[in-house]
Design an enzyme around this catalytic site. Structure first.
Site, PDB file in Angstrom:
ATOM      1  N   ASN A   9       0.869  -1.135   0.357  1.00 33.27           N
ATOM      2  CA  ASN A   9      -0.321   0.060  -0.391  1.00 33.27           C
ATOM      3  C   ASN A   9       0.401   1.002   0.086  1.00 33.27           C
ATOM      4  OD1 ASN A   9      -1.952   2.204   0.227  1.00 33.27           O
ATOM      5  ND2 ASN A   9      -2.668   1.258   2.786  1.00 33.27           N
ATOM      6  N   TRP A  10       1.141   2.041  -0.934  1.00 28.14           N
ATOM      7  CA  TRP A  10       2.088   2.588  -1.212  1.00 28.14           C
ATOM      8  C   TRP A  10       1.825   4.715  -1.204  1.00 28.14           C
ATOM      9  CZ3 TRP A  10       3.853   2.426  -7.447  1.00 28.14           C
ATOM     10  CH2 TRP A  10       4.646   1.035  -7.150  1.00 28.14           C
ATOM     11  N   LYS A  11      -0.015   4.432  -0.393  1.00 28.32           N
ATOM     12  CA  LYS A  11      -0.646   5.692  -0.100  1.00 28.32           C
ATOM     13  C   LYS A  11      -0.042   6.607  -0.844  1.00 28.32           C
ATOM     14  CE  LYS A  11      -0.720   3.451   4.674  1.00 28.32           C
ATOM     15  NZ  LYS A  11      -0.122   3.226   5.781  1.00 28.32           N
ATOM     16  N   HIS A  93      -9.633   1.279   5.091  1.00 38.60           N
ATOM     17  CA  HIS A  93      -8.545   1.450   5.988  1.00 38.60           C
ATOM     18  C   HIS A  93      -8.748   1.921   6.874  1.00 38.60           C
ATOM     19  CE1 HIS A  93      -4.456   2.702   6.320  1.00 38.60           C
ATOM     20  NE2 HIS A  93      -4.265   1.594   5.934  1.00 38.60           N
ATOM     21  N   GLU A  95      -6.957   4.208   7.916  1.00 38.06           N
ATOM     22  CA  GLU A  95      -7.209   6.155   7.422  1.00 38.06           C
ATOM     23  C   GLU A  95      -8.197   6.287   6.359  1.00 38.06           C
ATOM     24  OE1 GLU A  95      -2.997   5.469   5.748  1.00 38.06           O
ATOM     25  OE2 GLU A  95      -2.619   4.632   6.831  1.00 38.06           O
ATOM     26  N   GLU A 165      -6.060  -4.964  10.322  1.00 34.72           N
ATOM     27  CA  GLU A 165      -4.889  -3.878  10.845  1.00 34.72           C
ATOM     28  C   GLU A 165      -4.536  -3.380  12.209  1.00 34.72           C
ATOM     29  OE1 GLU A 165      -3.028  -3.135   7.076  1.00 34.72           O
ATOM     30  OE2 GLU A 165      -4.373  -1.915   7.679  1.00 34.72           O
ATOM     31  N   GLY A 171       1.624   1.856  10.047  1.00 29.64           N
ATOM     32  CA  GLY A 171       2.227   3.604  10.427  1.00 29.64           C
ATOM     33  C   GLY A 171       3.427   3.796  11.697  1.00 29.64           C
ATOM     34  N   SER A 211       3.234  -1.711  10.462  1.00 27.33           N
ATOM     35  CA  SER A 211       4.369  -2.244  10.839  1.00 27.33           C
ATOM     36  C   SER A 211       4.814  -3.648  10.805  1.00 27.33           C
ATOM     37  CB  SER A 211       4.689  -1.944  11.918  1.00 27.33           C
ATOM     38  OG  SER A 211       4.558  -0.447  12.362  1.00 27.33           O
ATOM     39  N   GLY A 232       2.739  -1.034   4.163  1.00 35.49           N
ATOM     40  CA  GLY A 232       2.551  -0.172   4.111  1.00 35.49           C
ATOM     41  C   GLY A 232       3.820   0.975   3.741  1.00 35.49           C
ATOM     42  N   GLY A 233       4.796   1.095   5.063  1.00 36.37           N
ATOM     43  CA  GLY A 233       5.738   2.155   4.533  1.00 36.37           C
ATOM     44  C   GLY A 233       6.983   0.638   3.855  1.00 36.37           C
TER      45      GLY A 233
HETATM   46  P1  PGA Z   1       2.589   0.510   7.386  1.00 33.81           P
HETATM   47  O1  PGA Z   1       1.168   0.417   6.732  1.00 33.81           O
HETATM   48  O2  PGA Z   1       3.494  -0.527   7.161  1.00 33.81           O
HETATM   49  O3  PGA Z   1       3.493   1.382   7.442  1.00 33.81           O
HETATM   50  O4  PGA Z   1       2.260   0.352   8.903  1.00 33.81           O
HETATM   51  C1  PGA Z   1       0.067  -1.004   6.630  1.00 33.81           C
HETATM   52  C2  PGA Z   1      -0.654  -0.392   5.980  1.00 33.81           C
HETATM   53  O5  PGA Z   1      -1.784   0.946   6.771  1.00 33.81           O
HETATM   54  O6  PGA Z   1      -1.703  -0.286   4.858  1.00 33.81           O
END
Ligand code: PGA
Length: 251
Positions: A9-11, A93, A95, A165, A171, A211, A232-233
């Site tokens: 997930n590049w966000k 998600h 976010e 999640e 994050g 994470s 994500g990251g």
């Molecule tokens: P993260 O994000 O690996 O940076 O914690 C995961 C996600 O939100 O899909």
């Protein structure tokens, strides 16, 4: 048998040049892992470009509108995504839930739009830090799952995977421990069986996100009810993402 899924997930990250570089680097991957479903979720503006490249990675959208079409400035419909060859969509998600006020009604409309347009869904659920302190947090999670399942037919699950999640781990660098993750995934599978049936519960992939990185992925992926990761990251660094994919492949 359920599939193992790895998703990046590049966000809202990466310029076009950076996105191209990352895509090129991950596409160099040797494909001994072709039993895995591999997906990237780039920002909308790059979707078509990576779909056209027809590489190892499926391409998915990070969001979709709850409306089918019309005067909704700035929105992208499921039908538009389908028409450019997009195969997957992330829905729910944390976010989106938190910063864009996407509540249960909106999310179930999004799920309907995606299914009507034959998009495959990764549906995210997770508890906040406060909810985790609550002894009954597992039932909070199964309620989130129930809000998804109550409006669906059994065969819709052929197109749905679940991502657990924990909001407090996204994050933040805090990761749920393998025991915590396995506890939740196993209980979600039991809840899913009650809401649908045994075959659906056994065949639905439940992946972990929050994470996940090269250090913890191996132990997380060794849990029997963890079917992959939503990263994500660490998916923004080609080397790390490829290493995580290899760890899932060997799990
Ligand atoms: P993260 O994000 O690996 O940076 O914690 C995961 C996600 O939100 O899909």
């Amino acid at each position: 048998m359920r599939k193992k899924i790895i998703a990046g997930n590049w966000k809202m990250n990466l310029s076009l040049n950076e996105a191209n570089e990352l895509h090129e680097a991950i596409e160099k991957l040797n494909s001994s892992d072709n039993q895995l479903v591999k997906i990237i979720f780039p920002p909308f503006v790059y979707l078509d470009r990576f779909i056209q490249k027809k590489g190892h990675f499926n391409v998915g959208a990070q969001n979709v509108s709850q409306f089918s079409n019309g005067a909704y400035t700035g929105e992208i419909s499921a039908n538009m995504l389908k028409s450019i060859g997009c195969q997957y969509v992330l829905i729910g998600h944390s976010e989106r839930r938190e910063y864009f006020n996407e509540g249960d009604n909106i999310l179930s409309l999004k799920v309907k739009q995606a299914l009507q347009n034959s998009l495959k869904i990764i549906y995210c659920i997770g508890e906040t830090k406060d909810q985790r302190q609550n002894d009954d947090f597992l039932s909070i999670l199964s309620n989130q799952l129930n809000l998804l399942t109550e409006s669906l037919e059994i065969n819709d699950f052929e197109n749905i995977s679940i991502a657990y999640e924990p909001v407090w781990a996204i994050g933040t660098g805090l990761t749920a421990s393998p025991d915590q993750v396995e506890e939740v995934h196993a209980s979600l599978r039991i809840a899913l069986e009650k809401m649908t049936n045994k075959t659906t519960a056994l065949n639905t992939s439940i992946i972990y996100g929050g994470s996940c990185n090269t250090t913890n992925a191996e132990s997380l992926f060794s849990c029997p009810n963890v079917d992959g990761g939503l990263i994500g990251g660490a998916s923004l660094k080609a080397k790390d993402f490829l290493e995580i994919i290899a760890l899932l492949n060997n799990s």
